[in-house]
Design a protein around this motif. Structure first.
Motif, PDB file in Angstrom:
ATOM      1  N   ASN A 235      38.976  38.838  52.943  1.00  0.00           N
ATOM      2  CA  ASN A 235      39.525  39.903  52.110  1.00  0.00           C
ATOM      3  C   ASN A 235      40.419  39.284  51.041  1.00  0.00           C
ATOM      4  N   ALA A 236      39.835  39.014  49.887  1.00  0.00           N
ATOM      5  CA  ALA A 236      40.585  38.350  48.816  1.00  0.00           C
ATOM      6  C   ALA A 236      41.735  39.209  48.317  1.00  0.00           C
ATOM      7  N   ALA A 237      41.604  40.525  48.385  1.00  0.00           N
ATOM      8  CA  ALA A 237      42.644  41.426  47.889  1.00  0.00           C
ATOM      9  C   ALA A 237      43.936  41.274  48.677  1.00  0.00           C
ATOM     10  N   GLN A 238      43.828  41.002  49.988  1.00  0.00           N
ATOM     11  CA  GLN A 238      45.022  40.792  50.802  1.00  0.00           C
ATOM     12  C   GLN A 238      45.428  39.322  50.842  1.00  0.00           C
ATOM     13  N   PHE A 239      44.440  38.443  50.863  1.00  0.00           N
ATOM     14  CA  PHE A 239      44.705  37.013  51.033  1.00  0.00           C
ATOM     15  C   PHE A 239      45.534  36.467  49.882  1.00  0.00           C
ATOM     16  N   HIS A 240      45.350  37.020  48.687  1.00  0.00           N
ATOM     17  CA  HIS A 240      46.025  36.452  47.520  1.00  0.00           C
ATOM     18  C   HIS A 240      47.535  36.675  47.554  1.00  0.00           C
ATOM     19  N   LEU A 241      47.983  37.510  48.481  1.00  0.00           N
ATOM     20  CA  LEU A 241      49.412  37.779  48.575  1.00  0.00           C
ATOM     21  C   LEU A 241      50.187  36.588  49.152  1.00  0.00           C
ATOM     22  N   PHE A 242      49.453  35.643  49.794  1.00  0.00           N
ATOM     23  CA  PHE A 242      50.119  34.476  50.368  1.00  0.00           C
ATOM     24  C   PHE A 242      50.433  33.467  49.260  1.00  0.00           C
ATOM     25  N   GLU A 243      51.717  33.153  49.088  1.00  0.00           N
ATOM     26  CA  GLU A 243      52.144  32.287  47.983  1.00  0.00           C
ATOM     27  C   GLU A 243      51.566  30.882  48.079  1.00  0.00           C
ATOM     28  N   ARG A 244      51.229  30.434  49.305  1.00  0.00           N
ATOM     29  CA  ARG A 244      50.740  29.062  49.439  1.00  0.00           C
ATOM     30  C   ARG A 244      49.377  28.864  48.776  1.00  0.00           C
ATOM     31  N   HIS A 245      48.745  29.937  48.370  1.00  0.00           N
ATOM     32  CA  HIS A 245      47.441  29.837  47.718  1.00  0.00           C
ATOM     33  C   HIS A 245      47.530  30.055  46.207  1.00  0.00           C
ATOM     34  N   GLU A 246      48.727  29.922  45.676  1.00  0.00           N
ATOM     35  CA  GLU A 246      48.923  30.001  44.231  1.00  0.00           C
ATOM     36  C   GLU A 246      48.086  28.927  43.538  1.00  0.00           C
ATOM     37  N   GLY A 247      47.387  29.314  42.493  1.00  0.00           N
ATOM     38  CA  GLY A 247      46.555  28.376  41.749  1.00  0.00           C
ATOM     39  C   GLY A 247      45.148  28.240  42.282  1.00  0.00           C
ATOM     40  N   GLU A 248      44.815  28.979  43.326  1.00  0.00           N
ATOM     41  CA  GLU A 248      43.468  28.921  43.893  1.00  0.00           C
ATOM     42  C   GLU A 248      42.622  30.102  43.417  1.00  0.00           C
ATOM     43  N   ILE A 249      41.324  29.955  43.587  1.00  0.00           N
ATOM     44  CA  ILE A 249      40.387  31.062  43.384  1.00  0.00           C
ATOM     45  C   ILE A 249      40.047  31.590  44.769  1.00  0.00           C
ATOM     46  N   LEU A 250      40.263  32.880  44.995  1.00  0.00           N
ATOM     47  CA  LEU A 250      39.980  33.496  46.288  1.00  0.00           C
ATOM     48  C   LEU A 250      38.802  34.446  46.136  1.00  0.00           C
ATOM     49  N   VAL A 251      37.831  34.294  47.020  1.00  0.00           N
ATOM     50  CA  VAL A 251      36.587  35.049  46.908  1.00  0.00           C
ATOM     51  C   VAL A 251      36.235  35.664  48.253  1.00  0.00           C
TER      52      VAL A 251
END
Length: 539
Positions: free
Chosen positions: A316-332
């Motif tokens: 679930n990219a919509a929720q996963f992107h809320l984690f700051e440790r993934h800043e700068g990543e592409i979430l799909v």
């Protein structure tokens, strides 16, 4: 939405600057309309006969009932084990489809004698040859690995008193040599749309026939894909394929390596399919995007190179992107059918952005030619530079072997890496016998300090092999081969499987060396024991 993508940091900046131009130039709707001029005059002839994948969902629908009927017929006869002999696009998509659906499908995409024998013999859980149907899948109909497997299974079926016609199903292009010969011999043949290239064929007969015979719900897969078609066809900033293409192919200087991390998604094995699609489509004319399949704990994630963009496949990219440790990543995230559609569109769009033809593979044939030459001439194996602890060492440049130690040879190979380089590990071995060899990738990436890829040979020759020769000249190559007492004749051929896989490794090494790529070949004379020596050297 059936597909969701979130970008932050650097990829978000790329999307913001690149996406408006893609929308304004009507790229998405032009692909959907079959506009073959999108990739320039030089690519137009090839593109004009390679855009059938856009219509694959509707074209493939009538196949479903035929596949289901054949499966029911086979199951009624007690034939419940499905083996797929195919290379590249003919096997990578069915492997992902079957694994994600949780149904058993034996993939034979190797010429390792031990692996071929295992595919023939079966096991106690799934049964042996008496319960097996073989799907022979080859677009051209002349792929040496697939032809060799077909010949060998035919002989094995006859030895059991089974008519191969009842147990072999063929998938190929209409009018191919395999199509014509198989029909003449009475085999059941499924033909795919000839205007679809192999790596774009996930939703054609190549992806569906073996998956459906194995028990996958094909209508569900096609429904997932169909639900995404409108999203990718519209020239809109919300088009996920445009966003994905902008994120992976935009920018100057571009991050030319794409780290693929599976992190909690229900889809199994998708990075291997993406790897072929992107590497073979973009790796040419000295440019391209190199996919690097990573674990969530891979060393590249700790010391992130500037030229590596991380893409994380999540549920679930919509929720996963809320984690700051993934800043700068592409979430799909998205369904499997949606992933196939979006990645195919995005790769074709990325090809346009890179100024290359995403539908040809001009450098794949070179390794095949070298292999055929070695099989015809049958030269004596070249002498190793040295042998240590059972490992034979061969090098493209004598200077690489000057240390006389395995660790020294590897260090010398890493020293050839340019600042933006990568290591390609190519394992021409029986991966059923030594699957742990894949763990070498993590050790090499840490030791070399650069991104590393891992490919089982000869499978990768139909995948990243194109990028190795046609992409940026920044790779160094570590081949792993094996000596084994196991070998297997190929009926009607003057060479064995052992000789074939040896020629494929040597042929590819010679082509890489001719392109100026540094190559080290390590031959394990006792594979189970020598893997330990190799792991120690890589640390």
């Amino acid at each position: 939405m059936t597909f969701d993508i979130h970008v932050t940091g650097h990829p978000r900046e790329l999307v913001e600057t690149t996406l408006p131009g893609l929308v304004a130039s009507l790229v998405a709707s032009s692909i959907t309309a079959g506009d073959s001029s999108l990739w320039g005059a030089a690519a137009e002839a090839e593109a004009s006969r390679r855009l059938g994948w856009v219509q694959a969902v509707s074209v493939s629908r009538p196949l479903v009932s035929e596949i289901e009927a054949l499966r029911a017929e086979l199951v009624a006869k007690g034939v419940t084990r499905v083996v797929l002999a195919g290379m590249g696009g003919s096997s990578l998509a069915p492997e992902v489809i079957a694994q994600t659906s949780g149904v058993p499908l034996v993939i034979l995409d190797s010429t390792s004698p031990g692996q071929v024998l295992a595919a023939i013999d079966g096991d106690a859980e799934s049964g042996g040859l008496d319960k097996t149907v073989l799907v022979v899948s080859s677009k051209s109909g002349s792929t040496v690995e697939t032809d060799s497997a077909k010949r060998t299974f035919e002989a094995a079926f006859r030895d059991l008193g089974i008519d191969p016609v009842e147990r072999i199903v063929v998938v190929t292009d209409p009018g191919s040599p395999l199509d014509e010969a198989s029909r003449a011999q009475g085999y059941r043949v499924f033909t795919a749309d000839p205007t679809v290239g192999g790596r774009y064929s996930a939703l054609t007969a190549f992806g569906l026939v073996p998956s459906g015979l194995a028990g996958v719900d094909l209508n569900e897969l096609l429904d997932e894909a169909e639900a995404t078609l409108l999203e990718v066809a519209i020239d809109s900033p919300e088009n996920p394929a445009l966003v994905l293409a902008a994120a992976i192919a935009g920018g100057e200087p571009r991050r030319d390596k794409l780290g693929l991390v599976t992190d909690g998604t229900h889809i199994v094995g998708l990075p291997d399919w993406i790897e072929q699609l992107i590497a073979e489509s973009t790796g040419k004319n000295g440019t391209g995007i190199l996919p690097v399949v990573l674990l969530p704990v891979s060393p590249e994630l700790d010391a992130l190179p500037d030229d590596l963009q991380i893409l994380r496949l999540v549920d679930n990219a919509a929720q996963f992107h809320l984690f700051e440790r993934h800043e700068g990543e592409i979430l799909v995230s998205g369904s499997l059918g949606a992933q196939f559609i979006v990645w195919e569109y995005a790769t074709a769009i990325a090809g346009r952005m890179l100024g290359i033809d995403p539908f040809d593979q001009p450098d794949v044939e070179s390794a095949k030619i070298a292999t055929r030459g070695l099989l015809d001439a049958r030269p004596e194996p070249t002498q190793p530079a040295f042998t240590l602890d059972g490992v034979e060492v061969r090098v493209s440049d004598p200077a690489l072997a000057a240390s006389g130690t395995l660790a020294g040879v590897l260090d010398a190979l890493w020293a050839q890496l340019p600042p933006n380089g990568y290591v390609a590990i190519q394992a021409y071995v029986n991966r059923i016998a030594i699957p742990q060899l894949q763990g070498l990738r993590e050790l090499v990436a840490a030791d070399a300090g650069r991104p590393a890829t891992f490919g089982w040979g000869p499978r990768f020759l139909h995948s990243t092999g194109q990028f190795h020769k046609g992409g940026p000249a920044t790779g160094v190559f570590l081949q792993i081969t094996e000596r084994t007492d196991t070998d297997l004749e190929i009926p009607g051929r003057p060479f064995t499987f052992g000789q074939l896989i040896e020629a494929q490794a040597a042929g590819d090494a010679s082509v890489l060396a001719a392109h100026g790529r540094p190559v080290v070949t390590l031959t394990l004379t006792d594979p189970q024991l020598d893997v330990v020596e190799l792991f120690e050297a890589a640390q």
